[in-house]
Design a protein around this motif. Structure first.
Motif, PDB file in Angstrom:
ATOM      1  N   LYS A  38       0.827  -1.208   0.000  1.00 51.93           N
ATOM      2  CA  LYS A  38       0.000   0.000   0.000  1.00 51.93           C
ATOM      3  C   LYS A  38       0.864   1.261   0.000  1.00 51.93           C
ATOM      4  O   LYS A  38       0.638   2.168  -0.805  1.00 51.93           O
ATOM      5  N   THR A  39       1.839   1.322   0.878  1.00 51.53           N
ATOM      6  CA  THR A  39       2.706   2.501   0.930  1.00 51.53           C
ATOM      7  C   THR A  39       3.598   2.568  -0.295  1.00 51.53           C
ATOM      8  O   THR A  39       3.879   3.659  -0.810  1.00 51.53           O
ATOM      9  N   THR A  40       4.005   1.443  -0.830  1.00 53.51           N
ATOM     10  CA  THR A  40       4.830   1.428  -2.041  1.00 53.51           C
ATOM     11  C   THR A  40       4.059   2.035  -3.207  1.00 53.51           C
ATOM     12  O   THR A  40       4.599   2.866  -3.954  1.00 53.51           O
ATOM     13  N   LEU A  41       2.804   1.672  -3.368  1.00 52.61           N
ATOM     14  CA  LEU A  41       1.967   2.257  -4.414  1.00 52.61           C
ATOM     15  C   LEU A  41       1.810   3.756  -4.175  1.00 52.61           C
ATOM     16  O   LEU A  41       1.883   4.558  -5.119  1.00 52.61           O
ATOM     17  N   THR A  42       1.636   4.153  -2.924  1.00 45.64           N
ATOM     18  CA  THR A  42       1.490   5.565  -2.579  1.00 45.64           C
ATOM     19  C   THR A  42       2.744   6.354  -2.927  1.00 45.64           C
ATOM     20  O   THR A  42       2.655   7.514  -3.341  1.00 45.64           O
ATOM     21  N   LYS A  43       3.920   5.746  -2.786  1.00 52.88           N
ATOM     22  CA  LYS A  43       5.162   6.425  -3.165  1.00 52.88           C
ATOM     23  C   LYS A  43       5.133   6.824  -4.630  1.00 52.88           C
ATOM     24  O   LYS A  43       5.548   7.928  -4.995  1.00 52.88           O
ATOM     25  N   GLY A  44       4.631   5.946  -5.486  1.00 54.45           N
ATOM     26  CA  GLY A  44       4.527   6.269  -6.905  1.00 54.45           C
ATOM     27  C   GLY A  44       3.523   7.371  -7.164  1.00 54.45           C
ATOM     28  O   GLY A  44       3.768   8.275  -7.975  1.00 54.45           O
ATOM     29  N   ILE A  45       2.381   7.320  -6.472  1.00 52.92           N
ATOM     30  CA  ILE A  45       1.380   8.371  -6.603  1.00 52.92           C
ATOM     31  C   ILE A  45       1.998   9.712  -6.210  1.00 52.92           C
ATOM     32  O   ILE A  45       1.843  10.719  -6.910  1.00 52.92           O
ATOM     33  N   ALA A  46       2.721   9.723  -5.103  1.00 53.26           N
ATOM     34  CA  ALA A  46       3.359  10.955  -4.626  1.00 53.26           C
ATOM     35  C   ALA A  46       4.351  11.498  -5.648  1.00 53.26           C
ATOM     36  O   ALA A  46       4.384  12.711  -5.908  1.00 53.26           O
ATOM     37  N   LEU A  47       5.151  10.637  -6.233  1.00 55.16           N
ATOM     38  CA  LEU A  47       6.118  11.087  -7.241  1.00 55.16           C
ATOM     39  C   LEU A  47       5.414  11.771  -8.406  1.00 55.16           C
ATOM     40  O   LEU A  47       5.867  12.806  -8.890  1.00 55.16           O
ATOM     41  N   SER A  48       4.312  11.207  -8.856  1.00 52.75           N
ATOM     42  CA  SER A  48       3.600  11.794  -9.994  1.00 52.75           C
ATOM     43  C   SER A  48       2.955  13.133  -9.630  1.00 52.75           C
ATOM     44  O   SER A  48       2.709  13.952 -10.509  1.00 52.75           O
ATOM     45  N   LEU A  49       2.700  13.347  -8.334  1.00 49.26           N
ATOM     46  CA  LEU A  49       2.119  14.615  -7.889  1.00 49.26           C
ATOM     47  C   LEU A  49       3.189  15.660  -7.570  1.00 49.26           C
ATOM     48  O   LEU A  49       2.871  16.753  -7.108  1.00 49.26           O
ATOM     49  N   GLY A  50       4.446  15.308  -7.805  1.00 44.11           N
ATOM     50  CA  GLY A  50       5.530  16.258  -7.587  1.00 44.11           C
ATOM     51  C   GLY A  50       5.997  16.360  -6.151  1.00 44.11           C
ATOM     52  O   GLY A  50       6.630  17.348  -5.773  1.00 44.11           O
ATOM     53  N   VAL A  51       5.733  15.350  -5.355  1.00 46.22           N
ATOM     54  CA  VAL A  51       6.177  15.342  -3.957  1.00 46.22           C
ATOM     55  C   VAL A  51       7.663  14.988  -3.928  1.00 46.22           C
ATOM     56  O   VAL A  51       8.071  13.972  -4.486  1.00 46.22           O
ATOM     57  N   ASP A  52       8.459  15.854  -3.279  1.00 45.25           N
ATOM     58  CA  ASP A  52       9.899  15.619  -3.174  1.00 45.25           C
ATOM     59  C   ASP A  52      10.279  14.881  -1.897  1.00 45.25           C
ATOM     60  O   ASP A  52      11.354  14.300  -1.819  1.00 45.25           O
ATOM     61  N   ASP A  53       9.423  14.919  -0.889  1.00 38.59           N
ATOM     62  CA  ASP A  53       9.718  14.275   0.394  1.00 38.59           C
ATOM     63  C   ASP A  53       9.701  12.755   0.262  1.00 38.59           C
ATOM     64  O   ASP A  53       9.054  12.201  -0.629  1.00 38.59           O
ATOM     65  N   VAL A  54      10.370  12.096   1.182  1.00 38.81           N
ATOM     66  CA  VAL A  54      10.327  10.640   1.259  1.00 38.81           C
ATOM     67  C   VAL A  54       8.982  10.246   1.875  1.00 38.81           C
ATOM     68  O   VAL A  54       8.615  10.728   2.947  1.00 38.81           O
ATOM     69  N   VAL A  55       8.249   9.393   1.202  1.00 37.42           N
ATOM     70  CA  VAL A  55       6.948   8.946   1.674  1.00 37.42           C
ATOM     71  C   VAL A  55       7.137   7.677   2.499  1.00 37.42           C
ATOM     72  O   VAL A  55       7.721   6.708   2.033  1.00 37.42           O
ATOM     73  N   THR A  56       6.638   7.726   3.728  1.00 38.38           N
ATOM     74  CA  THR A  56       6.695   6.563   4.613  1.00 38.38           C
ATOM     75  C   THR A  56       5.288   6.290   5.129  1.00 38.38           C
ATOM     76  O   THR A  56       4.396   7.132   5.028  1.00 38.38           O
ATOM     77  N   SER A  57       5.096   5.133   5.693  1.00 34.40           N
ATOM     78  CA  SER A  57       3.783   4.774   6.231  1.00 34.40           C
ATOM     79  C   SER A  57       3.461   5.654   7.428  1.00 34.40           C
ATOM     80  O   SER A  57       4.261   5.759   8.361  1.00 34.40           O
ATOM     81  N   PRO A  58       2.283   6.285   7.432  1.00 35.42           N
ATOM     82  CA  PRO A  58       1.909   7.132   8.567  1.00 35.42           C
ATOM     83  C   PRO A  58       1.209   6.363   9.683  1.00 35.42           C
ATOM     84  O   PRO A  58       0.316   6.884  10.345  1.00 35.42           O
ATOM     85  N   THR A  59       1.614   5.125   9.922  1.00 33.97           N
ATOM     86  CA  THR A  59       0.943   4.264  10.893  1.00 33.97           C
ATOM     87  C   THR A  59       0.843   4.920  12.265  1.00 33.97           C
ATOM     88  O   THR A  59      -0.196   4.862  12.911  1.00 33.97           O
ATOM     89  N   PHE A  60       1.899   5.575  12.732  1.00 37.06           N
ATOM     90  CA  PHE A  60       1.896   6.115  14.087  1.00 37.06           C
ATOM     91  C   PHE A  60       1.455   7.568  14.148  1.00 37.06           C
ATOM     92  O   PHE A  60       0.917   8.006  15.153  1.00 37.06           O
ATOM     93  N   CYS A  61       1.631   8.316  13.060  1.00 31.99           N
ATOM     94  CA  CYS A  61       1.164   9.709  13.069  1.00 31.99           C
ATOM     95  C   CYS A  61      -0.229   9.834  12.454  1.00 31.99           C
ATOM     96  O   CYS A  61      -0.848  10.881  12.538  1.00 31.99           O
ATOM     97  N   LEU A  62      -0.740   8.791  11.836  1.00 37.07           N
ATOM     98  CA  LEU A  62      -2.063   8.670  11.224  1.00 37.07           C
ATOM     99  C   LEU A  62      -2.214   9.402   9.897  1.00 37.07           C
ATOM    100  O   LEU A  62      -2.764   8.861   8.960  1.00 37.07           O
ATOM    101  N   ILE A  63      -1.746  10.652   9.807  1.00 36.88           N
ATOM    102  CA  ILE A  63      -1.872  11.413   8.561  1.00 36.88           C
ATOM    103  C   ILE A  63      -0.550  12.124   8.277  1.00 36.88           C
ATOM    104  O   ILE A  63      -0.029  12.836   9.130  1.00 36.88           O
ATOM    105  N   SER A  64      -0.044  11.930   7.076  1.00 34.27           N
ATOM    106  CA  SER A  64       1.123  12.686   6.611  1.00 34.27           C
ATOM    107  C   SER A  64       0.664  13.579   5.478  1.00 34.27           C
ATOM    108  O   SER A  64      -0.066  13.141   4.588  1.00 34.27           O
TER     109      SER A  64
END
Length: 142
Positions: A38-64
């Protein structure tokens, strides 16, 4: 639509293709077992949206929240008890706002997601990921 990816890199590439068709207000609901991708797929979505940050699972913070061409709200509701906890996070502005929302473990909050939500389930089969997309009307492999 069903897709099979054979590596994390292929899953990220599929995420990039999906993300390239997303617009403000789109919601992606992701379901799948722990470590399904799930997070791996989200990393690709983020890249296409121009996100430069490293995308990690927000399991403990709930929302990134990530800034890009379109804001990305990456939610992981695994630790929530249900829909009421989800709403108490104040997610309405994100779900119906100017960004794209990706909700992992969506089955816990299904009743609160918009009707136009794009549903993606990921399952693993040996080393492969089987990715099913529902409520999607775009040809992503053009």
């Amino acid at each position: 639509m069903e897709f099979v990816t054979h590596s994390a890199e292929e899953t990220i590439e599929l995420g990039k293709k999906i993300g390239s068709h997303l617009t403000k207000g789109d919601v992606i609901a992701l379901s799948g077992d722990l470590a399904a991708g799930k997070t791996t797929l989200t990393k690709g979505i983020a890249l296409s949206l121009g996100v430069d940050d490293v995308v990690t699972s927000p399991t403990f913070c709930l929302i990134s929240e990530y800034e890009g061409k379109i804001p990305l709200y990456h939610m992981d509701v695994y630790r929530l008890d249900g829909a009421e906890d989800f709403i108490n996070l104040g997610v309405e502005d994100m779900l119906y706002g100017d960004g794209v929302c990706v909700v992992e473990w969506c089955e816990k909050v299904k009743s609160e997601l918009p009707k136009k939500t794009i549903w993606i389930s990921i399952s693993t089969n040996n080393q492969n990921r089987v990715i099913n997309i529902q409520n999607w009307n775009k040809e992503i492999l053009k």
